[in-house]
Design a protein around this motif. Structure first.
Motif, PDB file in Angstrom:
ATOM      1  N   VAL A   1      49.912  34.719  35.000  1.00 58.53           N
ATOM      2  CA  VAL A   1      50.727  35.730  35.682  1.00 58.53           C
ATOM      3  C   VAL A   1      49.908  36.563  36.666  1.00 58.53           C
ATOM      4  N   GLY A   2      48.622  36.295  36.767  1.00 55.82           N
ATOM      5  CA  GLY A   2      47.788  37.038  37.704  1.00 55.82           C
ATOM      6  C   GLY A   2      46.319  36.752  37.459  1.00 55.82           C
ATOM      7  N   VAL A   3      45.472  37.376  38.265  1.00 58.09           N
ATOM      8  CA  VAL A   3      44.024  37.246  38.105  1.00 58.09           C
ATOM      9  C   VAL A   3      43.385  38.620  38.278  1.00 58.09           C
ATOM     10  N   LEU A   4      42.193  38.764  37.710  1.00 61.04           N
ATOM     11  CA  LEU A   4      41.407  39.988  37.833  1.00 61.04           C
ATOM     12  C   LEU A   4      40.093  39.665  38.530  1.00 61.04           C
ATOM     13  N   ALA A   5      39.695  40.512  39.459  1.00 57.97           N
ATOM     14  CA  ALA A   5      38.402  40.330  40.115  1.00 57.97           C
ATOM     15  C   ALA A   5      37.289  40.500  39.091  1.00 57.97           C
ATOM     16  N   PRO A   6      36.174  39.778  39.251  1.00 59.19           N
ATOM     17  CA  PRO A   6      35.067  39.924  38.303  1.00 59.19           C
ATOM     18  C   PRO A   6      34.614  41.376  38.172  1.00 59.19           C
ATOM     19  N   ARG A   7      34.359  41.787  36.942  1.00 58.33           N
ATOM     20  CA  ARG A   7      33.869  43.116  36.564  1.00 58.33           C
ATOM     21  C   ARG A   7      34.924  44.206  36.725  1.00 58.33           C
TER      22      ARG A   7
END
Length: 489
Positions: A284-290
């Protein structure tokens, strides 16, 4: 132990070494220590086996005299021993300037323990002077320690000391650093560029600190911190990481369960968010690293964490801030550091209250960071790191904000990489420039303004640091993830 699953306390004690004694005596030798430290990701790219050398040598050891006469007024003491042509310290003296970087002694004698190093050109106040072994007069300076008068000169201006290393408000590191190509030629002076156009070859792998730019015709040179000149075409400047941890204000705004989203397998790739626990669930989505995230709950098997309704992230893609039991004999406001190697997370505490949290880079396999409870025994504002790998030599210039805690193992800045959350060093604990500076200023021993290094002593203890592998079962109640009301400097 599965690093990804949440851990519950049990009765097995945390495997740590006994706490260091409260009083730590600094080295007594008049010679500067020869220090060794690891350069982690830099060594991974350019080589291994670095040593650390203190940049300011101390004065040569002299034959001691038999007695110390106390209670002399400073000006009276120097009136007895005039310099050629005039008194050493004039009546209108307002401060004493260090002629060179010099060791500050715990007592007025040459073989006394070193408290640290006063940097060249700093102007300090003084308290008194005494006659003592190896020197016409020993001067007690503020805030502490003794220096032989031959390394000080009178100055009519007010005292002036500055935090070291010098750093402008816009800088992440105290200057620009660059890796030197093996094709580069090095020149000892501008005159040598004309006399010997081919210069001298670079031996081994070298990183330099750049001080100024010089143009000679169409050629562009950099002057380095050790006074050499190098053609700018053969330099590869580093861009220091802008990453920084969570300070008091940030922690106050976050719930108790906090983590950084970053994949351990592919740390520079976005982290996928699923609609339900399980790799087969819809993305349902992605998160940028850190990315910093708040954790609401864990799945039944402990392998997934919920961030919000229908938003789940695999625990293996999280670096969690997990509190552990307090140190033995912890004082109410004691400043100490807790390093979780499994999560690659460091937390700074005052008593039981966390005041700073960040990601680190610790030792990689076969070069593990030692675990246990230690004290910071030496803090150095900048340290050159040198070494050899076979017949090749390596040199990395002026690594800022270095804190030694176990022999040659240290927390220090790594301006050459941006791999926080990944174990890539050869044993040391790498920190981003922002984090290293904040922790250097906050931790013990205090480094007085104008000093380039300071040892931990019985009166100025180094902060304790616990290095552990995850949340080993302890049977004790973990520290509350509360927030301190005392800010870091």
């Amino acid at each position: 132990m599965d690093a990804g699953a949440p851990q519950a306390p049990s009765s097995t004690p945390l495997p740590v070494e006994a706490p260091a004694p409260e009083a730590i005596a600094p080295p007594v030798s008049a010679d500067p220590p020869v220090l060794e430290a690891d350069l982690g990701a830099f060594a991974e790219e350019f080589g291994e086996g670095f040593d650390v050398e203190e940049s300011e040598p101390e004065e040569a050891e002299l034959e001691p005299e038999p007695e110390i006469e106390l209670g002399l007024d400073l000006r009276d003491a120097f009136e007895e021993e005039p310099a050629p042509g005039e008194k050493l310290f004039k009546p209108d003296t307002r401060s004493l300037r260090a002629k060179r970087s010099i060791a500050v002694r715990a007592e007025p004698r040459q073989d006394a323990a070193s408290l640290g190093t006063l940097a060249q050109d700093m102007r300090v106040r003084w308290k008194q002077a005494v006659k003592g072994p190896g020197c016409t007069a020993w001067v007690e300076i503020e805030p502490r320690g003794w220096i032989c008068e031959r390394y000080l000169e009178s100055n009519w201006r007010e005292p002036r000391t500055r935090e070291l290393p010098l750093l402008s408000s816009e800088e992440l590191t105290p200057g620009v650093y660059a890796h030197v190509s093996r094709r580069a030629r090095v020149y000892e002076s501008l005159a040598e560029i004309r006399r010997r156009p081919r210069g001298r070859r670079v031996k081994g792998s070298v990183t330099v600190k750049l001080v100024s730019e010089v143009r000679r015709g169409r050629r562009h040179f950099w002057r380095t911190s050790d006074g050499k000149y190098i053609d700018a075409r053969f330099l590869r400047p580093y861009t220091p990481s802008a990453f920084g941890g969570l300070d008091r204000v940030a922690l106050e705004a976050l719930p108790p369960l906090v983590a950084w989203a970053q994949s351990r397998a592919t740390p520079r790739e976005p982290v996928e968010v699923r609609a339900a626990p399980g790799a087969a669930s819809e993305t349902v989505g992605v998160l940028a690293p850190r990315t910093v995230v708040a954790l609401q709950e864990f799945s039944g098997d402990g392998q997934w964490a919920r961030l919000a309704p229908e938003q789940w992230v695999a625990v293996e893609n999280l670096h969690r801030l997990r509190a552990a039991p307090a140190l033995p004999d912890l004082l109410p406001e004691e400043r100490w550091l807790d390093v979780d190697l499994t999560e690659q997370v460091l937390v700074a505490y005052e008593g039981v209250k966390p005041v700073y949290a960040t990601l680190i880079s610790s030792g990689k396999p076969l070069h593990e960071t030692p675990t246990g409870i230690f004290r910071i025994w030496l803090k150095s504002s900048e340290a050159d790191m040198t070494g050899a790998e076979g017949r090749s030599r390596y040199r990395v210039a002026t690594v800022p904000w270095t804190m030694f805690f176990q022999g040659n193992f240290a927390l220090h800045t790594a301006y050459w990489h941006d791999r926080w959350g990944e174990p890539v060093s050869h044993g040391c604990i790498n920190l981003s420039p922002r984090d290293a500076r904040a922790l250097y200023r906050w931790s013990g021993p205090e480094v007085p303004l104008g000093w380039s290094m300071a040892y931990g002593t019985a009166d100025f203890l180094g902060s304790r640091i616990r290095v552990r592998q995850g949340l080993e079962p302890t049977g004790e109640v973990p520290l509350p993830v509360a927030v301190s009301t005392v800010p870091l400097p």
